[in-house]
Each structure stands twice: as C-alpha cells, then as structure tokens.
Design a protein around this motif. Structure first.
Motif, PDB file in Angstrom:
ATOM      1  N   ASN A 144       0.832  -1.207   0.000  1.00 20.60           N
ATOM      2  CA  ASN A 144       0.000   0.000   0.000  1.00 20.60           C
ATOM      3  C   ASN A 144       0.865   1.254   0.000  1.00 20.60           C
ATOM      4  O   ASN A 144       0.544   2.244  -0.666  1.00 20.60           O
ATOM      5  N   ARG A 145       1.974   1.204   0.770  1.00 22.22           N
ATOM      6  CA  ARG A 145       2.885   2.351   0.807  1.00 22.22           C
ATOM      7  C   ARG A 145       3.488   2.586  -0.586  1.00 22.22           C
ATOM      8  O   ARG A 145       3.571   3.727  -1.062  1.00 22.22           O
ATOM      9  N   GLN A 146       3.899   1.489  -1.231  1.00 21.93           N
ATOM     10  CA  GLN A 146       4.474   1.601  -2.566  1.00 21.93           C
ATOM     11  C   GLN A 146       3.442   2.125  -3.568  1.00 21.93           C
ATOM     12  O   GLN A 146       3.769   2.920  -4.452  1.00 21.93           O
ATOM     13  N   LYS A 147       2.197   1.667  -3.404  1.00 22.14           N
ATOM     14  CA  LYS A 147       1.138   2.131  -4.300  1.00 22.14           C
ATOM     15  C   LYS A 147       0.918   3.633  -4.141  1.00 22.14           C
ATOM     16  O   LYS A 147       0.786   4.363  -5.133  1.00 22.14           O
ATOM     17  N   ARG A 148       0.895   4.093  -2.869  1.00 27.62           N
ATOM     18  CA  ARG A 148       0.719   5.527  -2.624  1.00 27.62           C
ATOM     19  C   ARG A 148       1.899   6.325  -3.185  1.00 27.62           C
ATOM     20  O   ARG A 148       1.725   7.415  -3.721  1.00 27.62           O
ATOM     21  N   GLU A 149       3.107   5.760  -3.047  1.00 28.25           N
ATOM     22  CA  GLU A 149       4.296   6.434  -3.559  1.00 28.25           C
ATOM     23  C   GLU A 149       4.240   6.537  -5.083  1.00 28.25           C
ATOM     24  O   GLU A 149       4.585   7.570  -5.660  1.00 28.25           O
ATOM     25  N   ILE A 150       3.812   5.460  -5.739  1.00 29.75           N
ATOM     26  CA  ILE A 150       3.684   5.479  -7.202  1.00 29.75           C
ATOM     27  C   ILE A 150       2.661   6.525  -7.628  1.00 29.75           C
ATOM     28  O   ILE A 150       2.887   7.286  -8.581  1.00 29.75           O
ATOM     29  N   GLU A 151       1.528   6.585  -6.915  1.00 28.71           N
ATOM     30  CA  GLU A 151       0.493   7.560  -7.257  1.00 28.71           C
ATOM     31  C   GLU A 151       1.003   8.994  -7.065  1.00 28.71           C
ATOM     32  O   GLU A 151       0.693   9.884  -7.862  1.00 28.71           O
ATOM     33  N   ARG A 152       1.784   9.212  -5.998  1.00 33.31           N
ATOM     34  CA  ARG A 152       2.349  10.543  -5.750  1.00 33.31           C
ATOM     35  C   ARG A 152       3.312  10.929  -6.877  1.00 33.31           C
ATOM     36  O   ARG A 152       3.274  12.065  -7.384  1.00 33.31           O
ATOM     37  N   ILE A 153       4.169   9.985  -7.265  1.00 28.47           N
ATOM     38  CA  ILE A 153       5.125  10.257  -8.337  1.00 28.47           C
ATOM     39  C   ILE A 153       4.389  10.547  -9.648  1.00 28.47           C
ATOM     40  O   ILE A 153       4.770  11.443 -10.402  1.00 28.47           O
ATOM     41  N   GLU A 154       3.333   9.790  -9.918  1.00 25.35           N
ATOM     42  CA  GLU A 154       2.570   9.999 -11.148  1.00 25.35           C
ATOM     43  C   GLU A 154       1.928  11.393 -11.171  1.00 25.35           C
ATOM     44  O   GLU A 154       1.866  12.029 -12.230  1.00 25.35           O
ATOM     45  N   ARG A 155       1.458  11.853 -10.010  1.00 24.97           N
ATOM     46  CA  ARG A 155       0.891  13.205  -9.946  1.00 24.97           C
ATOM     47  C   ARG A 155       1.964  14.255 -10.233  1.00 24.97           C
ATOM     48  O   ARG A 155       1.714  15.237 -10.946  1.00 24.97           O
ATOM     49  N   GLU A 156       3.157  14.030  -9.672  1.00 27.67           N
ATOM     50  CA  GLU A 156       4.261  14.962  -9.927  1.00 27.67           C
ATOM     51  C   GLU A 156       4.654  14.964 -11.404  1.00 27.67           C
ATOM     52  O   GLU A 156       4.925  16.018 -11.988  1.00 27.67           O
ATOM     53  N   ILE A 157       4.689  13.774 -12.010  1.00 27.81           N
ATOM     54  CA  ILE A 157       5.035  13.677 -13.429  1.00 27.81           C
ATOM     55  C   ILE A 157       4.011  14.441 -14.268  1.00 27.81           C
ATOM     56  O   ILE A 157       4.373  15.176 -15.200  1.00 27.81           O
ATOM     57  N   THR A 158       2.744  14.268 -13.938  1.00 22.91           N
ATOM     58  CA  THR A 158       1.681  14.974 -14.680  1.00 22.91           C
ATOM     59  C   THR A 158       1.860  16.485 -14.588  1.00 22.91           C
ATOM     60  O   THR A 158       1.731  17.209 -15.587  1.00 22.91           O
ATOM     61  N   LEU A 159       2.182  16.967 -13.371  1.00 19.20           N
ATOM     62  CA  LEU A 159       2.381  18.399 -13.170  1.00 19.20           C
ATOM     63  C   LEU A 159       3.584  18.915 -13.966  1.00 19.20           C
ATOM     64  O   LEU A 159       3.525  19.957 -14.624  1.00 19.20           O
ATOM     65  N   VAL A 160       4.690  18.160 -13.915  1.00 18.72           N
ATOM     66  CA  VAL A 160       5.903  18.554 -14.649  1.00 18.72           C
ATOM     67  C   VAL A 160       5.648  18.549 -16.149  1.00 18.72           C
ATOM     68  O   VAL A 160       6.080  19.459 -16.873  1.00 18.72           O
ATOM     69  N   GLU A 161       4.949  17.518 -16.634  1.00 22.79           N
ATOM     70  CA  GLU A 161       4.623  17.452 -18.062  1.00 22.79           C
ATOM     71  C   GLU A 161       3.784  18.667 -18.486  1.00 22.79           C
ATOM     72  O   GLU A 161       3.991  19.236 -19.562  1.00 22.79           O
TER      73      GLU A 161
END
Length: 211
Positions: free
Chosen positions: A141-158
């Motif tokens: 679950n921690r890894q899943k939350r971390e992946i989701e956080r990273i994906e949000r950051e990637i979307t913002l940077v893109e």
C-alpha cells in the motif's frame, strides 16, 4: 550381518515375524520409513541428517525411533516440527535468524524458557505469519501511494513543460523576449526535464518492487 543381527535391528523398528516376509513394494509409508531407518542403523554412519523423520510414523513407531536415536553415538542433525520428538532427543538447538545464527546448548524446552520464542507453538506461528502478511500489505500500500504521488508529480511537470514549449513556439517570441528572461525560461525547462527524468526513474523502481 548375521540373520540374528538383522532380525534384531528390524525388531527395534517394530517389524514382527509376519512383516519380515513382506515385499518392499507392499510396505505402507510408515513401514517403508522404518525400513530406511533400519538400513541406516546397519550402515553405522557417524553422522545422520534427518528431515522431518517422524513424518508418516504412528506414536509407537515414533517412540521406537526416539529410543534408537537416543542410543545413537554419532552426530545427529535434524529438522522437525514434532515438539515431543525434538524435546526427547535434541541437546543443542540452532536458530537461523535473518542476519545471525544462535547456537544454543540445551534442549528445546530450555531454549524456549531462555529465549521466550517457541517455533513449535502453532498459535505463535500463525501470529507471525499473520503479522508478516499484514506487513506485506502495508508495504505494498505504501508503494502504491508512492507510485500515485510520483505519477501526480510527473503529470504536473509534463504540464509545465508543455506550457513552456507552447511559449517558446509562439510566433516572434525570441524576437520580443529579453535575453535574460529567455535564459530564465530555458533554464526552467532544463530543470523540469531533469526532474521528469528522476521521477520516471523513481516510478520504475517502485513499480518493479510492487510487482
């Protein structure tokens, strides 16, 4: 070996007169296991390595095996989940932990009393298994939350990079924009591209671990 000696060994592992005439292929699982032990006793090895030796044995056969192993003069290394079997035979316990080995001189009951760890207590084994399962779920679950956080950051940077690209592609932008402001935008673009690369690398690492 003499026939008398062979009959003595077979008698020690509970083969009666009738059993002596059975073909090996007709033996039950327990009888076959006892025959293996009889063979080992005849060969007089000075080291025996046994993996769950009391499996497929009834209580009477187990008692006979315990008596034979108690009289055995060599070194015996065994793995067993049978508390009674271990308690009757073992005089040294080797505990394998993740990062170290504990070599305890004494029986299993003494080991449990001194270390307060009972590996043959079913409730404790189930509790450890449940805890490990819960820890695994929490980590996933921690890894899943971390992946989701990273994906949000990637979307913002893109999104920010897209806006910069749109700005740079505007007609006459380079002619109208002061050099210092242009350098600032290009520097920001460079930093965002580096950040995006780092984020994708983190995403791949976490995604690989979570699978």
């Amino acid at each position: 070996s003499t026939e008398e000696h062979l009959r003595l060994i077979l008698g020690q592992v509970l083969f009666d007169e009738h059993s002596l005439h059975k073909k090996v292929g007709a033996l039950s699982g327990g009888e076959a296991a006892r025959l293996v032990f009889a063979s080992l006793m005849l060969k007089e090895h000075n080291v025996l390595i046994l993996d769950e030796p009391s499996n497929h044995l009834d209580m009477e056969s187990t008692e006979a095996l315990i008596e034979a192993l108690q009289e055995y003069k060599g070194t015996l290394l065994m793995v067993s989940h049978n508390r009674y079997f271990i308690s009757e035979i073992a005089n040294r316990i080797v505990e394998l932990q993740e990062e170290k080995v504990i070599d305890f001189t004494g029986g299993y009951t003494e080991f449990v009393e001194q270390h307060e760890r009972d590996y043959l207590d079913r409730s404790q084994r189930q509790s450890r298994a449940k805890k490990n399962h819960i820890d695994l779920i929490r980590e996933r679950n921690r890894q899943k939350r971390e992946i989701e956080r990273i994906e949000r950051e990637i979307t913002l940077v893109e999104k920010q990079l897209y806006e910069i690209h749109e700005t740079l592609a505007a007609s006459g932008f380079y002619d109208k924009t002061p050099k210092n402001e242009l350098q600032k935008i290009l520097s920001e673009q460079d930093n965002l591209e580096k950040l995006r690369e780092e984020l994708y690398k983190k995403w791949e690492e976490n995604d690989f671990v979570s699978q």
